[in-house]
Scaffold this active site. Structure first.
Site, mmCIF file in Angstrom:
data_model
loop_
_atom_site.group_PDB
_atom_site.id
_atom_site.type_symbol
_atom_site.label_atom_id
_atom_site.label_comp_id
_atom_site.label_asym_id
_atom_site.label_seq_id
_atom_site.Cartn_x
_atom_site.Cartn_y
_atom_site.Cartn_z
ATOM 1 N N GLY A 147 0.821 -1.193 0.000
ATOM 2 C CA GLY A 147 0.000 0.000 0.000
ATOM 3 C C GLY A 147 0.856 1.244 0.000
ATOM 4 N N CYS A 148 0.251 2.372 -0.365
ATOM 5 C CA CYS A 148 1.012 3.623 -0.446
ATOM 6 C C CYS A 148 1.494 4.085 0.927
ATOM 7 C CB CYS A 148 0.185 4.694 -1.130
ATOM 8 S SG CYS A 148 -1.483 4.924 -0.456
ATOM 9 N N TYR A 149 0.604 4.095 1.908
ATOM 10 C CA TYR A 149 1.021 4.498 3.251
ATOM 11 C C TYR A 149 2.088 3.568 3.822
ATOM 12 C CZ TYR A 149 -2.737 8.002 3.939
ATOM 13 O OH TYR A 149 -3.557 9.104 3.869
ATOM 14 N N THR A 151 4.297 1.810 2.338
ATOM 15 C CA THR A 151 5.578 2.026 1.664
ATOM 16 C C THR A 151 6.334 3.180 2.309
ATOM 17 O OG1 THR A 151 4.780 1.145 -0.448
ATOM 18 C CG2 THR A 151 6.653 2.647 -0.528
ATOM 19 N N ALA A 152 5.668 4.301 2.479
ATOM 20 C CA ALA A 152 6.318 5.466 3.081
ATOM 21 C C ALA A 152 6.743 5.187 4.510
ATOM 22 C CB ALA A 152 5.377 6.664 3.031
#
Length: 344
Positions: A147-149, A151-152
């Site tokens: 997911g994008c979150y 990953t960060a």
């Protein structure tokens, strides 16, 4: 390579097309749909005239099996049924939805509110956090793109947790995303009148990326912990900024945290360690596959503030998916992704 994209009309799919169009290893891109068969793709997206003047195709297994790679950029709950019959049938499968990320099927059904994919398929999937799982990704038939979150968050936290420089038992993560993270289907919460000049929190303590972050912390850093993770909607199109807070272990300095991050990502081209807060921001990575990370220690409270920024549609979705494809086909990870951020 011959590449197929299922879910090309979403923002993630459009970004896949943007990067794959100039990828030197890609010969052909075919686009598939469940409802708009025969529609010329560029008639839906004017910026792709003469670039993607191709008709959308019906999803058919005998057709999909002929591709080298299939990207699926669909809402959660779709690929759990679509992909299992394709596993091991020929193409590499890279799924950008959340259907194969969580190994615990009951956890998936609790957090996503949908029926889980078959156990065997989930167990075969490999979590596609490229910088941390490269060897397994190289051998994988089915990659679960993060997911994008997560990953960060994970790129910034994993080195420090793994080396026991911060205390993983008290992790508080405050994340903010642009509106494109909600996809291109309009809703009340993403309506211009609701988001313009507004800054809001959503899914308080219930975001489906919570178990994904906890699973990865256990998988890669052997830290079985619970995190406090909350998300906010910012009135901008692209970008994620995730700020994490954690106590620093006794005797550990800010310099040691920075050195750990630099050493971990020294040979990873898309992770950049920033030491000046004025040089950090979503515009610094916009349109690119970079993740920028900053860490500062408050000596008064002995807590670390760990900040990371990514473009949610690139490093948080399409870019990382292509990075994983490059790994699977023994290409340099930067192939097709070596672009300068938009900045403005």
């Amino acid at each position: 390579m011959k590449v197929g994209i299922v879910g090309a009309t979403g923002y993630g799919g459009l970004e896949l097309i943007r990067f794959l169009h100039n990828h030197p290893g890609v010969e052909r891109i075919d686009l598939f749909t469940s409802s708009e068969e025969g529609v010329q793709f560029s008639s839906k997206f004017g910026h792709l005239v003469r670039i993607a003047d191709t008709p959308l195709q019906k999803i058919a297994y005998d057709t999909l099996e002929k591709f080298d790679v299939i990207f699926t950029s669909t809402p959660s709950g779709v690929t759990s049924e679509l992909l299992p019959p394709l596993v091991g049938k020929g193409p590499k499968l890279i799924d950008l939805s959340g259907d194969f990320r969580l190994k615990d099927l009951a956890s998936y059904e609790t957090w996503y509110g949908k029926k889980a994919a078959p156990f065997h398929s989930v167990q075969q999937s490999v979590y596609g956090l490229t910088e941390w799982n490269e060897e397994l990704i190289r051998q994988a038939t089915l990659v679960a793109n993060p997911g994008c979150y997560p990953t960060a968050v994970l790129l910034s936290l994993l080195p420090l947790v793994k080396e026991r420089l911060i205390d993983p038992s008290f992790l508080v993560i405050d994340a903010k995303s642009g509106i494109s993270g909600a996809g291109n289907k309009p809703s009340q919460t993403t309506h211009f009148s609701e988001t313009n000049e507004n800054f809001s929190i959503y899914k308080v303590n219930t975001h489906q990326h919570i178990p994904e972050i906890e699973q990865a912390l256990s998988m890669f850093a052997q830290a079985d912990t619970k995190v406090t993770f909350n998300t906010h909607l910012v009135p901008m199109t692209r970008g994620i900024l995730a700020t994490s807070y954690a106590p620093v272990m006794q005797g550990i300095t800010e310099s040691q945290l920075i050195t750990c991050l630099q050493a971990t990502y020294e040979n990873h081209p898309f992770v950049r360690i920033v030491t000046d807060a004025s040089s950090l921001g979503t515009n610094r990575v916009k349109g690119s596959n970079y993740c920028d990370i900053l860490v500062k220690v408050d000596s008064r409270t002995n807590r670390a503030t760990i900040v990371s920024v990514i473009d949610n549609l690139v490093k948080g979705a399409a870019g990382q998916a292509i990075q994983n494809m490059n790994v699977q086909f023994d290409l340099p990870q930067t192939t097709g992704l070596d672009v300068v951020p938009f900045f403005i």
